[in-house]
Design a protein around this motif. Structure first.
Motif, mmCIF file in Angstrom:
data_model
loop_
_atom_site.group_PDB
_atom_site.id
_atom_site.type_symbol
_atom_site.label_atom_id
_atom_site.label_comp_id
_atom_site.label_asym_id
_atom_site.label_seq_id
_atom_site.Cartn_x
_atom_site.Cartn_y
_atom_site.Cartn_z
ATOM 1 N N ALA A 143 -73.053 -75.473 55.231
ATOM 2 C CA ALA A 143 -74.101 -76.260 54.564
ATOM 3 C C ALA A 143 -74.178 -77.629 55.228
ATOM 4 N N HIS A 151 -81.041 -80.533 51.660
ATOM 5 C CA HIS A 151 -79.617 -80.400 51.977
ATOM 6 C C HIS A 151 -78.760 -80.635 50.730
ATOM 7 N N HIS A 197 -78.549 -77.166 49.547
ATOM 8 C CA HIS A 197 -77.638 -76.378 50.395
ATOM 9 C C HIS A 197 -76.181 -76.668 50.022
ATOM 10 N N THR A 198 -75.884 -77.967 49.820
ATOM 11 C CA THR A 198 -74.517 -78.355 49.461
ATOM 12 C C THR A 198 -74.138 -77.788 48.093
ATOM 13 N N MET A 237 -77.771 -71.103 56.098
ATOM 14 C CA MET A 237 -78.917 -70.830 55.206
ATOM 15 C C MET A 237 -79.743 -72.105 55.109
ATOM 16 N N HIS A 238 -81.066 -71.961 55.131
ATOM 17 C CA HIS A 238 -81.959 -73.103 54.891
ATOM 18 C C HIS A 238 -83.015 -72.679 53.896
ATOM 19 N N ASN A 239 -83.377 -73.609 52.993
ATOM 20 C CA ASN A 239 -84.442 -73.298 52.047
ATOM 21 C C ASN A 239 -85.791 -73.324 52.747
ATOM 22 N N TYR A 268 -83.425 -67.771 55.707
ATOM 23 C CA TYR A 268 -84.194 -68.648 54.824
ATOM 24 C C TYR A 268 -84.115 -68.112 53.399
ATOM 25 N N GLY A 293 -79.167 -68.574 46.261
ATOM 26 C CA GLY A 293 -78.354 -69.024 47.388
ATOM 27 C C GLY A 293 -76.871 -68.760 47.142
ATOM 28 N N TRP A 345 -74.429 -66.015 49.262
ATOM 29 C CA TRP A 345 -73.146 -66.354 49.896
ATOM 30 C C TRP A 345 -72.023 -65.440 49.393
#
Ligand code: NI
Length: 389
Positions: A77, A105, A108-109, A165-167, A351, A375, A379
């Motif tokens: 992340a 981000h 993501h975190t 991974m990215h949104n 994504y 998300g 994972w």
């Protein structure tokens, strides 16, 4: 396979974390408070192997499975925000004027933290999971991903595969998208200085006008893509900066130009470097001018490896159903510094849908918390798929 309902309790908690991070954005490598927050959470989950301060503020934490020996895979992340004045009008808007999480981000975190909490409790996998929290994804060279790779994290933690991974605001919540091979472009930047001879604008014949030369260079650069590269291979050359004289009646001594190059095929970077210089030099010489040229290699192509892409696709399909996973999207021409990790180890970036928010890097953007359990679930399921006991 665990479905999305499994992660509803974690969603509530992760939403609090996400909004806290959103209110307190930090830039580049200076993500000290964010890194401290992440470290404290990881420790509170019972993770005892946490290394901080990698590439200044990066973190790697290890979770050991209870399924016996196996490889170590990494989940990554990014933690940094952008220098943008927020205009989302959310109750959890940035408290720091001119800084905001406009790329998600914070989400993501929070998602990787959620997965960490879940995996620490269950540990239903063999081998080991390395959680990578990196700073400075958004900045130019050298970015956080590159510096963490250069700090030797892949070797030191024995990482064999790496996943990112990215949104995506273009994708509805609950959907996933990716492709095998190039998924995002490389980014290089260039500077061209055309050195002519200045003079009075009313007497151009006594000058060597670098403005006219620069104009010809700009137009000719456009033919590198349209006439000299294979139309099925993507290349973008954009001239974005131009600086000449500042008066109506002066022909300047020199013109500064700059621009960016994006490519999906690594060989096109060499082509662009060579041909931009040849074009600028050839045209300048014809008119008696000279050229200084600088080509700055930045982020490489984000390249998804086939085996890991297949694992990511299988995980996402089993998790949300085949109809909600597009495994053959077209690559995007933006750049992403996860590319450096994919150069160091095989892996895949995916994504995750984050629909109904403004676009990435927009002042009104806000990560959609409804995406958090997707998300987190991706994972967790990825780990249990790849490291199935
Ligand atoms: Ni981003």
């Amino acid at each position: 396979m665990r479905n999305v309902e499994t992660f509803r309790d974690l969603q509530r908690e992760a939403t609090e974390w996400r909004r806290h991070l959103h209110e307190n954005p930090e830039l580049g490598f200076q993500v000290d408070n964010t890194a401290r927050f992440v470290t404290e959470k990881l420790a509170s989950f019972g993770i005892n192997h946490i290394e901080t301060g990698i590439a200044e503020t990066g973190i790697v934490a290890l979770i050991q499975g209870e399924g016996g020996d196996g490889p170590t895979i990494a989940l990554r992340a990014d933690m940094d925000a952008l220098p943008i004045l927020e205009a989302s009008n959310r109750p959890w808007s940035s408290k720091i004027p001119g800084k905001m999480h406009a790329c998600g981000h914070d989400g993501h975190t929070a998602m990787l933290l959620g997965a960490a909490k879940y995996l620490t409790k269950t540990r239903k996998f063999k081998g080991c999971v390395a959680l990578i929290f990196q700073p400075a994804e958004e900045i130019e060279l050298p970015s956080g991903g590159l510096k963490m790779v250069e700090a030797g994290i892949m070797e030191r933690f024995n990482i064999s595969q790496v996943f990112g991974m990215h949104n995506s605001p273009d994708l509805d919540v609950g959907r996933f998208a990716l492709c095998d091979g190039p998924i995002m472009a490389s980014q290089d930047d260039f500077d061209i200085l055309v050195k002519g001879r200045g003079g009075h604008a009313a007497a151009p014949h006594r000058a060597i006008d670098p403005v006219v030369i620069a104009a010809q260079i700009i137009l000719s650069l456009q033919t590198l893509v349209s006439r000299s590269t294979d139309p099925t291979e993507a290349l973008v050359i954009s001239v974005t900066k131009l600086k000449a004289a500042e008066a109506y009646n002066i022909i300047p001594d020199q013109v500064e130009m700059a621009g960016t190059v994006r490519a999906l095929v690594p060989g096109l970077r060499d082509f662009a470097e060579r041909q931009i210089l040849a074009t600028a030099q050839g045209i300048s010489r014809a008119f008696g001018a000279e050229v200084e040229f600088k080509y700055i290699r930045s982020v490489p192509v984000t390249f998804n490896h086939t085996e890991e892409t297949n694992l990511a696709v299988k995980t996402a399909r089993d998790f949300v159903g085949s109809a909600s996973v597009d495994d053959n999207i077209r690559a995007r021409m933006g750049a992403e510094d996860f590319a450096y990790m994919l150069e160091a180890r095989p892996g895949a970036m995916i994504y995750v849908g984050n629909g109904s928010t403004a676009g990435l890097h927009h002042p009104a953007y806000d990560f959609n918390d409804d995406a958090l359990p997707y998300g987190i679930g991706y994972w967790v399921n990825l780990v249990e798929t790849v490291l199935g006991a």
